[in-house]
Design a protein around this motif. Structure first.
Motif, mmCIF file in Angstrom:
data_model
loop_
_atom_site.group_PDB
_atom_site.id
_atom_site.type_symbol
_atom_site.label_atom_id
_atom_site.label_comp_id
_atom_site.label_asym_id
_atom_site.label_seq_id
_atom_site.Cartn_x
_atom_site.Cartn_y
_atom_site.Cartn_z
ATOM 1 N N ILE A 11 -4.272 0.247 8.380
ATOM 2 C CA ILE A 11 -3.287 -0.799 8.073
ATOM 3 C C ILE A 11 -2.601 -0.585 6.720
ATOM 4 O O ILE A 11 -1.368 -0.635 6.653
ATOM 5 C CB ILE A 11 -3.917 -2.202 8.205
ATOM 6 C CG1 ILE A 11 -4.188 -2.499 9.682
ATOM 7 C CG2 ILE A 11 -3.023 -3.272 7.592
ATOM 8 C CD1 ILE A 11 -4.980 -3.764 9.947
ATOM 9 N N PRO A 12 -3.320 -0.310 5.638
ATOM 10 C CA PRO A 12 -2.610 -0.119 4.357
ATOM 11 C C PRO A 12 -1.614 1.040 4.378
ATOM 12 O O PRO A 12 -0.494 0.908 3.866
ATOM 13 C CB PRO A 12 -3.742 0.151 3.359
ATOM 14 C CG PRO A 12 -4.950 -0.447 3.977
ATOM 15 C CD PRO A 12 -4.775 -0.293 5.459
ATOM 16 N N ILE A 13 -1.988 2.160 4.969
ATOM 17 C CA ILE A 13 -1.081 3.313 4.972
ATOM 18 C C ILE A 13 0.087 3.081 5.920
ATOM 19 O O ILE A 13 1.196 3.574 5.697
ATOM 20 C CB ILE A 13 -1.842 4.635 5.262
ATOM 21 C CG1 ILE A 13 -1.071 5.834 4.715
ATOM 22 C CG2 ILE A 13 -2.132 4.807 6.727
ATOM 23 C CD1 ILE A 13 -1.048 5.926 3.234
ATOM 24 N N ILE A 15 1.490 0.172 6.298
ATOM 25 C CA ILE A 15 2.392 -0.672 5.501
ATOM 26 C C ILE A 15 3.194 0.186 4.527
ATOM 27 O O ILE A 15 4.407 0.012 4.372
ATOM 28 C CB ILE A 15 1.596 -1.778 4.773
ATOM 29 C CG1 ILE A 15 1.052 -2.773 5.796
ATOM 30 C CG2 ILE A 15 2.455 -2.480 3.727
ATOM 31 C CD1 ILE A 15 0.057 -3.774 5.236
ATOM 32 N N VAL A 16 2.528 1.152 3.875
ATOM 33 C CA VAL A 16 3.237 2.055 2.958
ATOM 34 C C VAL A 16 4.292 2.852 3.722
ATOM 35 O O VAL A 16 5.446 2.965 3.283
ATOM 36 C CB VAL A 16 2.247 2.993 2.231
ATOM 37 C CG1 VAL A 16 2.979 4.081 1.467
ATOM 38 C CG2 VAL A 16 1.345 2.206 1.306
ATOM 39 N N THR A 76 0.245 10.354 9.121
ATOM 40 C CA THR A 76 -0.193 9.026 9.535
ATOM 41 C C THR A 76 -0.383 8.973 11.045
ATOM 42 O O THR A 76 -1.370 8.425 11.538
ATOM 43 C CB THR A 76 0.810 7.959 9.063
ATOM 44 O OG1 THR A 76 0.975 8.078 7.650
ATOM 45 C CG2 THR A 76 0.342 6.567 9.401
ATOM 46 N N TYR A 87 -7.978 10.435 5.526
ATOM 47 C CA TYR A 87 -6.985 9.383 5.342
ATOM 48 C C TYR A 87 -5.668 10.022 4.910
ATOM 49 O O TYR A 87 -5.660 10.900 4.051
ATOM 50 C CB TYR A 87 -7.473 8.384 4.283
ATOM 51 C CG TYR A 87 -6.793 7.048 4.367
ATOM 52 C CD1 TYR A 87 -7.142 6.139 5.363
ATOM 53 C CD2 TYR A 87 -5.807 6.694 3.463
ATOM 54 C CE1 TYR A 87 -6.525 4.909 5.448
ATOM 55 C CE2 TYR A 87 -5.186 5.469 3.538
ATOM 56 C CZ TYR A 87 -5.543 4.580 4.535
ATOM 57 O OH TYR A 87 -4.921 3.355 4.623
#
Length: 189
Positions: A11-13, A15-16, A76, A87
């Motif tokens: 989720i964080p990546i 969003i980036v 990603t 990651y």
């Protein structure tokens, strides 16, 4: 164990990636108010198109931006498709490699073709739509296979990799505008 919760870890990546890809999110409440968040960037298409048509130039930094954004998106995507356990890095290339030759717009590219490349690629968009549906299904199958056997089935890996390659070829031709060679309809390189 990272496979079991990959979607949450990503989720964080995501969003980036959405922020640098020009993604926009909007939420609305029951009272009718809306909050919108937007990102900057995305693949540069119109600028290079206009520069190729009118000046026969492709600014190097625009090319570099498009290439690095695609590389980041591929890292990603490979992570989400369970093809790489690392990651996704925002800077390092890791195990996902994507290379395009920097074109000399005056000699390597047809000046007027960028105006219609997006249209000529419509058959690819249609095929890729169905291939991506199949890829999502087989990645779900691979998720279960990894959970129960600890291995990613080679045929599924090759299929998903082929879909990613096909998409990259189409994007290079129709949107990034780095080649005039019409992409082949195949999963293999």
């Amino acid at each position: 164990m990272s496979t079991a919760f990959r979607i949450f870890a990503a989720i964080p990546i995501i969003i980036v990636l959405g922020a640098v890809s020009g993604g926009t999110w909007q939420w609305s409440a029951e009272n009718g108010t809306a909050t919108t968040f937007g990102g900057a960037g995305g693949l540069l298409f119109l600028g290079p198109l206009l520069m190729i048509v009118f000046r026969e130039k492709y600014p190097r930094w625009w090319f570099d931006w498009n290439l690095e954004l695609q590389r980041f998106g591929n890292r990603t995507g490979a992570y989400l498709a369970l093809m790489d356990d690392r990651y996704p890095s925002t800077t390092d290339h890791q195990s996902v490699h994507l290379e395009y030759a920097y074109p000399d717009a005056a000699s390597d590219l047809n000046r007027w073709l960028p105006l219609v490349k997006w249209f000529l690629a419509i058959p690819h968009y249609i095929v890729l739509f169905f291939l991506w549906i199949a890829a999502v299904v087989v990645v779900i199958v691979a998720w279960f296979a990894i959970l129960f056997t600890g291995r990613y089935p080679k045929g599924i890996f090759d299929f998903v990799e082929g879909v990613l390659r096909w998409q990259n070829r189409v994007v290079a031709y129709a949107l990034v505008l780095v080649t005039d060679s019409y992409p082949p309809f195949r999963l293999a390189p």
